[in-house]
Design a protein around this motif. Structure first.
Motif, PDB file in Angstrom:
ATOM      1  N   ASN A 134       5.489  -5.858  -2.774  1.00 29.82           N
ATOM      2  CA  ASN A 134       5.483  -4.406  -2.634  1.00 29.82           C
ATOM      3  C   ASN A 134       6.101  -3.717  -3.853  1.00 29.82           C
ATOM      4  N   GLU A 141       1.793   1.224  -9.766  1.00 25.70           N
ATOM      5  CA  GLU A 141       1.449   2.591  -9.397  1.00 25.70           C
ATOM      6  C   GLU A 141       2.238   3.612 -10.226  1.00 25.70           C
ATOM      7  N   TYR A 161      -5.432  -3.304  -2.934  1.00 25.91           N
ATOM      8  CA  TYR A 161      -5.592  -2.215  -1.972  1.00 25.91           C
ATOM      9  C   TYR A 161      -6.552  -2.617  -0.850  1.00 25.91           C
ATOM     10  N   ARG A 164      -4.993  -4.822   1.669  1.00 33.69           N
ATOM     11  CA  ARG A 164      -4.014  -4.091   2.479  1.00 33.69           C
ATOM     12  C   ARG A 164      -4.675  -3.068   3.402  1.00 33.69           C
ATOM     13  N   GLY A 165      -5.992  -2.970   3.374  1.00 30.52           N
ATOM     14  CA  GLY A 165      -6.693  -2.033   4.234  1.00 30.52           C
ATOM     15  C   GLY A 165      -6.779  -0.620   3.684  1.00 30.52           C
ATOM     16  N   GLN A 166      -6.366  -0.431   2.424  1.00 28.89           N
ATOM     17  CA  GLN A 166      -6.426   0.895   1.797  1.00 28.89           C
ATOM     18  C   GLN A 166      -7.762   1.017   1.060  1.00 28.89           C
ATOM     19  N   GLU A 169      -8.382   3.971  -1.477  1.00 28.58           N
ATOM     20  CA  GLU A 169      -7.629   3.741  -2.718  1.00 28.58           C
ATOM     21  C   GLU A 169      -8.269   2.657  -3.555  1.00 28.58           C
ATOM     22  N   SER A 170      -8.830   1.636  -2.882  1.00 26.52           N
ATOM     23  CA  SER A 170      -9.508   0.558  -3.612  1.00 26.52           C
ATOM     24  C   SER A 170     -10.747   1.072  -4.326  1.00 26.52           C
ATOM     25  N   THR A 194     -16.705  -2.793  -1.877  1.00 30.90           N
ATOM     26  CA  THR A 194     -15.703  -1.930  -1.245  1.00 30.90           C
ATOM     27  C   THR A 194     -16.360  -0.692  -0.658  1.00 30.90           C
ATOM     28  N   SER A 198     -16.287   0.613   3.123  1.00 35.21           N
ATOM     29  CA  SER A 198     -15.921   1.997   3.422  1.00 35.21           C
ATOM     30  C   SER A 198     -16.932   2.672   4.333  1.00 35.21           C
TER      31      SER A 198
END
Length: 377
Positions: A134, A141, A161, A164-166, A169-170, A194, A198
């Motif tokens: 992290n 970032e 990302y 991590r399920g983002q 952001e990915s 991705t 999405s």
């Protein structure tokens, strides 16, 4: 200092938990055991037996005297013993909560914890030579906030990302990686897949463009060919999709890892094609043959009649998902956006926007250019 604070907090918490137990012990002083009630019932029975003649007066008097003695003892001694016992139990439990539990917690932490370790504030974690994942992500970032043109940083974050399920952001990270590092099959592949995630498995316009770019950079790329075939199926071109997937199978090694999923998609598309053929409003072979000899105006009128027929049948059969998809495309083809939007509203009444089918309808509508204003509210 740490130990004093920790023990104090533990004791306060234990006292708060134990205090109701102590109060309950005090309340139990007024409790009465069941023996007194039993003796009172026996007195009533003796009186009843005497009246009925079952026992004589002398025997009844002796029995009353003995039971009265027991009743007095039960009414005076037993309550004190019972309440004393209950109070002792409450006190013992309170002692366990106030002393044993905190002491046990302290002993466990001293054995398994790190009481002698110094504080490790956030700044020190950032400066640590071995930070956790992290912290590493946050470092990248923060750097990108100051240097957004660092394409390598975006490329590093993009797959992280996604794991991590983002997803959003990915997608953004892959776009920036391509923007600053240039065209690359791997980057376009990451972006395209991705985007598919999405859009819940659908290959939207941007994803198709990305897969097409991959084929320009790496002709014959199986991943790109597979997803572009799925895009054909989503456009209603089942035959073209099946042909593309069959061609992919023919060009691939039989042991290729994508062969199983390719076969599964071919079976799925064929099944959907058969289902679509049974949907209301689907033209027959005679309709197709007749349309070939018509003028453009007559052909358009025939199509409009079929679309209106499909619309009317969907009013009676609103759960026909394939029928709604065909109706949306038909109104767009007829250049009737108002009816397309109205049909989408009715379709989403049958398939809510948060369901898988509802999301697929909204995705189709976006690709077809149907206005979503006021539709999903």
């Amino acid at each position: 200092m740490f130990w004093i604070l920790a023990i104090s907090i533990a004791l306060v918490a234990a006292l708060l938990i134990a205090s109701p137990l102590l109060r309950r012990g005090e309340e139990d002083v007024t409790a009465r055991p069941n023996d007194a009630e039993v003796y009172r019932d026996q007195l009533s029975e003796i009186e009843s037996d005497e009246k009925s003649g079952l026992i004589d007066g002398e025997s009844a008097g002796q029995a009353r005297a003995e039971i009265a003695r027991r009743l007095i003892a039960a009414s005076q001694d037993a309550p004190r013993k019972s309440s004393l016992l209950r109070r002792r139990q409450a006190v013992m439990l309170a002692v366990v909560l106030c002393l044993v539990v905190p002491a046990g917690a302290v002993a466990l932490y001293s054995h398994a914890g790190l009481p002698d370790e110094p504080d490790f504030p956030l700044r020190a974690r950032f400066e640590s030579p071995q930070p956790d994942s992290n912290i590493l992500i946050r470092r990248v970032e923060l750097r990108l906030e100051e240097h957004p043109e660092d394409g390598r940083g975006w490329e590093i974050l993009a797959p992280v990302y996604l794991k991590r399920g983002q997803v959003a952001e990915s997608v953004n990270a892959w776009r920036n990686a391509i923007k600053y590092l240039g065209a690359d099959a791997r980057r376009y592949g990451g972006l395209a897949e991705t985007l598919v995630v999405s859009s819940k498995g659908r290959v939207d316009v941007e994803a198709r463009d990305a897969f097409t770019k991959i084929l320009e950079l790496v002709p014959g790329d199986p991943r790109a060919r597979f997803y572009l075939a799925l895009a054909e199926a989503q456009d209603g071109k089942a035959d073209a999709a099946i042909a593309a997937l069959e061609a992919l199978k023919k060009a691939s090694d039989p042991a290729a890892p994508w062969m199983e999923v390719t076969d599964a998609q071919i079976e799925r598309i064929r099944a959907e094609k058969e289902q679509a053929a049974k949907a209301p409003g689907h033209p027959t072979q005679d309709d197709v043959a007749a349309a070939a000899d018509m003028s453009d105006e007559d052909r358009t009128q025939m199509i409009r009649t079929m679309v209106e027929s499909l619309d009317a049948r969907l009013a009676d059969d609103p759960q026909n998902f394939e029928g709604w998809k065909r109706l949306l495309r038909s109104y767009v083809m007829l250049q009737d956006p108002a009816k397309a939007t109205e049909a989408l509203k009715r379709a989403l009444a049958a398939f809510p926007a948060d369901s898988d089918n509802g999301k697929a309808l909204i995705s189709d509508a976006k690709e077809l250019g149907i206005s979503l204003e006021g539709v999903t509210e």
